[in-house]
Scaffold this active site. Structure first.
Site, PDB file in Angstrom:
ATOM      1  N   HIS A   1      44.611 -12.533 -63.861  1.00 20.52           N
ATOM      2  CA  HIS A   1      44.554 -13.684 -64.774  1.00 20.52           C
ATOM      3  C   HIS A   1      44.587 -15.020 -64.037  1.00 20.52           C
ATOM      4  O   HIS A   1      44.476 -16.061 -64.673  1.00 20.52           O
ATOM      5  CB  HIS A   1      45.719 -13.594 -65.758  1.00 20.52           C
ATOM      6  CG  HIS A   1      47.040 -13.680 -65.052  1.00 20.52           C
ATOM      7  ND1 HIS A   1      47.467 -12.712 -64.167  1.00 20.52           N
ATOM      8  CD2 HIS A   1      48.007 -14.637 -65.047  1.00 20.52           C
ATOM      9  CE1 HIS A   1      48.642 -13.067 -63.661  1.00 20.52           C
ATOM     10  NE2 HIS A   1      48.989 -14.218 -64.179  1.00 20.52           N
ATOM     11  N   ASP A   2      44.773 -15.004 -62.731  1.00 18.80           N
ATOM     12  CA  ASP A   2      44.773 -16.244 -61.941  1.00 18.80           C
ATOM     13  C   ASP A   2      43.524 -16.365 -61.066  1.00 18.80           C
ATOM     14  O   ASP A   2      43.293 -17.408 -60.458  1.00 18.80           O
ATOM     15  CB  ASP A   2      45.993 -16.297 -61.005  1.00 18.80           C
ATOM     16  CG  ASP A   2      47.311 -16.357 -61.764  1.00 18.80           C
ATOM     17  OD1 ASP A   2      47.335 -16.911 -62.878  1.00 18.80           O
ATOM     18  OD2 ASP A   2      48.314 -15.849 -61.229  1.00 18.80           O
TER      19      ASP A   2
ATOM     20  N   ASP B   1      55.802  -7.683 -67.466  1.00 24.11           N
ATOM     21  CA  ASP B   1      55.727  -8.812 -66.542  1.00 24.11           C
ATOM     22  C   ASP B   1      57.060  -9.550 -66.619  1.00 24.11           C
ATOM     23  O   ASP B   1      57.416 -10.081 -67.671  1.00 24.11           O
ATOM     24  CB  ASP B   1      54.562  -9.720 -66.964  1.00 24.11           C
ATOM     25  CG  ASP B   1      54.046 -10.590 -65.838  1.00 24.11           C
ATOM     26  OD1 ASP B   1      54.873 -11.096 -65.056  1.00 24.11           O
ATOM     27  OD2 ASP B   1      52.821 -10.784 -65.742  1.00 24.11           O
TER      28      ASP B   1
ATOM     29  N   ASP C   1      56.810 -11.856 -61.380  1.00 23.74           N
ATOM     30  CA  ASP C   1      56.158 -13.130 -61.140  1.00 23.74           C
ATOM     31  C   ASP C   1      56.830 -13.870 -59.982  1.00 23.74           C
ATOM     32  O   ASP C   1      58.061 -13.931 -59.918  1.00 23.74           O
ATOM     33  CB  ASP C   1      56.278 -13.950 -62.435  1.00 23.74           C
ATOM     34  CG  ASP C   1      55.390 -15.166 -62.451  1.00 23.74           C
ATOM     35  OD1 ASP C   1      54.171 -14.997 -62.299  1.00 23.74           O
ATOM     36  OD2 ASP C   1      55.917 -16.284 -62.614  1.00 23.74           O
TER      37      ASP C   1
ATOM     38  N   GLU D   1      54.730 -10.241 -57.059  1.00 27.80           N
ATOM     39  CA  GLU D   1      53.728 -11.225 -56.632  1.00 27.80           C
ATOM     40  C   GLU D   1      54.349 -11.993 -55.473  1.00 27.80           C
ATOM     41  O   GLU D   1      55.407 -12.591 -55.626  1.00 27.80           O
ATOM     42  CB  GLU D   1      53.397 -12.182 -57.777  1.00 27.80           C
ATOM     43  CG  GLU D   1      52.315 -13.175 -57.400  1.00 27.80           C
ATOM     44  CD  GLU D   1      52.191 -14.337 -58.374  1.00 27.80           C
ATOM     45  OE1 GLU D   1      51.151 -14.995 -58.356  1.00 27.80           O
ATOM     46  OE2 GLU D   1      53.131 -14.603 -59.138  1.00 27.80           O
TER      47      GLU D   1
HETATM   48  C1  GLC Z   1      52.265 -16.667 -61.271  1.00 27.70           C
HETATM   49  C2  GLC Z   1      51.438 -16.281 -62.453  1.00 27.70           C
HETATM   50  C3  GLC Z   1      50.750 -17.494 -62.986  1.00 27.70           C
HETATM   51  C4  GLC Z   1      51.810 -18.484 -63.409  1.00 27.70           C
HETATM   52  C5  GLC Z   1      52.800 -18.774 -62.290  1.00 27.70           C
HETATM   53  C6  GLC Z   1      54.030 -19.429 -62.814  1.00 27.70           C
HETATM   54  O1  GLC Z   1      51.516 -17.114 -60.210  1.00 27.70           O
HETATM   55  O2  GLC Z   1      50.559 -15.242 -62.115  1.00 27.70           O
HETATM   56  O3  GLC Z   1      49.868 -17.209 -64.020  1.00 27.70           O
HETATM   57  O4  GLC Z   1      51.214 -19.680 -63.808  1.00 27.70           O
HETATM   58  O5  GLC Z   1      53.229 -17.601 -61.657  1.00 27.70           O
HETATM   59  O6  GLC Z   1      54.773 -18.558 -63.615  1.00 27.70           O
END
Ligand code: GLC
Ligand code: CA
Length: 530
Positions: A310-311, A100, A197, A238
């Protein structure tokens, strides 16, 4: 589809949130040795890659998404030696490692920021965004303004997330070079790919008031992943794009940027936030899946298939029936996603049907986002009880409760007090009980993945929808040369579906289905070959 993208179609990726996966030394926190101890289990499922959420050194303001050193392991998770062993053990089982990468921000304790904030003229002074005054009124993702004052510089820095996560200034070529070095470091360590990310935020569009999709975004992505050293990697960004042209700019093969994206259209499903239940959820999700399967098919793009991460707390609790029809809806959801064309991602515990918990008090929660949301809801006039229910439904904590492995102490995750409370249903839903049950969700996942793996049609075949928008079920075909499958996924009500032309039954989730019987019961699925 381009050859390289096509080569990723046989990946099946298992996502691990290390903090909650398995605790090997009983301090209540998951760790790398815990992951090593479960590799055979993960392999047995039929997975061939692991996406590991951040395990770098971090003060954990956002559980590792605030990186203090990209080349060190978080103290609680173990050592670099453990990491090397994990990589060796994975590779010896033929599994790929997807790290990640968090390129948009660091921790405020990262050396770059510690130096940067000291003065306006030091080697790191332009590593972040510094302004004499806030230049806009943006709100940070987890509450408050994105601007934070630092007396030493008499200036403000930008943080799109917590105060402890200053945004890196990618317009500084030194930052680009630093992040290329981080990527190369992990490639040398053995990483086979990256999940990136909030990739869309590394270039800001200040002019149009957006902290994402800035003018240099694609230049930066290309500098990271379009190089000789990185061109072979599997990369998934993402990205909050829901427009095909925007998406193509990220993943069109000839651009040398990313392999695929996590798009969230199907999880947003027309809602502006994730705390409110969707209406007629599986039908809505089906229509969105059909749309993207068709578009990515037409444009030769690689699509990512996922429901949980995880979100986003367990999809089964958001769109299925997580009570008396838990087995049926877990297996139905898996079928309607993982037999589509693309790369499947399975989030830890999803493979045996973990659900959300329902706690009634904020003391059972941990996440910054949950507390921010709670305060906002209460301000909007919700009672405290209603607000907690919304957090149970959409908050990130229910995606992060320790994986329940057994009926033992602490769900077999840890004998110590766990960093976040276990699920309220740990004694009912755990891997041990699942495997002992006649209706094992794990075994269904295994069969489903092996069916997928064994057929060109499911890996490379074209997708076509058979059911219509007004139907309360999802029927689609996957065809490659002379191989054809028809997948039937019925939703919550009974339906009559004519299957006489579909062929021979190869997979079902109701044990008394023998063939092409017309009546489909709640969440019943059937896969036919013919
Ligand atoms: C992404 C991650 C999340 C995190 C955010 C900031 O959305 O998946 O868990 O809090 O980025 O890094
Ligand atoms: Ca531990």
């Amino acid at each position: 589809m381009d050859k390289k993208q096509e080569s990723f179609l046989d990946l099946v990726i298992y996502q691990i949130y290390p903090r909650s996966f398995m605790d090997s030394n009983n301090d209540g926190i998951g760790d790398i040795r815990g992951i090593i101890s479960k590799l055979d289990y993960i392999c047995e499922l039929g997975v061939n890659a692991i996406w590991l959420c951040p395990c770098y050194k971090s003060p954990n303001k956002d559980n590792g998404y605030d990186v203090a050193d990209y080349r060190e392991i978080m103290d609680e998770f173990g050592t670099m030696e453990d990491m090397r062993e994990l990589i060796r053990e994975m590779h010896s089982r033929g599994m790929k490692l997807i790290m990640d990468l968090v390129p948009n921000h660091t921790s405020d304790q990262h050396k770059w920021f510690v130096e940067s904030k000291k003065s306006k003229d030091n080697p790191y002074s332009d590593y972040y965004y510094w302004f004499d005054k806030p230049i806009n009124d943006w709100r940070a993702s987890f509450g408050g303004s994105v601007w934070e004052y630092v007396p030493e510089r008499n200036q403000y820095y930008l943080h799109s997330y917590t105060i402890g996560q200053p945004d890196l200034n990618w317009d500084n070529p030194k930052v680009v070079k630093e992040m290329q070095d981080v990527v190369d470091f992990w490639v040398d360590m053995g990483a086979d790919g990256f999940r990136i990310d909030v990739i869309d935020q590394i270039s800001k569009d200040f002019e149009n008031g957006r902290n994402c999709f800035g003018p240099n975004l694609h230049k930066y992505i290309n500098l990271l992943f379009g190089r000789e050293k990185t061109a072979h990697l599997f990369t998934v960004g993402e990205c909050w794009a829901n427009d095909i042209e925007e998406i193509k700019r990220h993943i069109d093969a000839d651009r040398n940027e990313l392999s695929t994206l996590f798009q969230f259209d199907h999880l947003e499903a027309g809602r502006s936030e994730k705390f409110t239940p969707m209406e007629d959820s599986l039908c809505t999700v089906r229509d969105i899946l059909v749309k993207w399967q068709t578009l990515t098919g037409q444009h030769g793009l690689l699509y990512s298939l996922f429901t949980d991460n995880h979100d986003n707390p367990p999809f089964i609790s958001r769109a299925g029936n997580d009570k008396e029809l838990r087995y049926e809806s877990a297996t139905c959801i898996a079928t309607m996603f993982y037999l589509l064309k693309g790369v499947p991602f399975i989030y830890q515990g999803q493979e045996f049907g973990i659900t959300s918990s329902s706690y009634d008090d904020m003391s059972y929660f941990d996440d910054v986002e949950s507390f921010d949301m709670f305060n906002r809801l209460v301000k909007q006039g919700y009672s405290r009880e209603e607000a907690v229910q919304k957090i149970n439904f959409g908050g990130r904590d229910n995606a992060r409760r320790p994986v329940p492995w057994s009926n033992g102490v602490g769900g077999g995750f840890s004998e110590a007090k766990t960093w976040i409370p276990l699920s309220t249903r740990v004694n009912e839903i755990n891997l041990e009980n699942d495997l002992a049950s006649e209706k094992s969700i794990f075994r269904f996942y295994k069969d489903l993945l092996s069916l997928r793996k064994g057929s060109k049609a499911f890996i490379n075949g074209e997708f076509a929808a058979v059911s219509k928008n007004e139907d309360k079920y999802f029927v689609f075909t996957r065809i490659f040369e002379d191989e054809k499958f028809t997948v039937v996924c019925n939703f919550e009500c009974e339906s009559d579906i004519d299957c006489t032309e579909f062929g021979t039954l190869v997979l079902s989730n109701y044990k008394d289905r023998f063939g092409t019987e017309k009546l489909f019961r709640p969440y019943e699925i059937a896969v036919y070959k013919g």
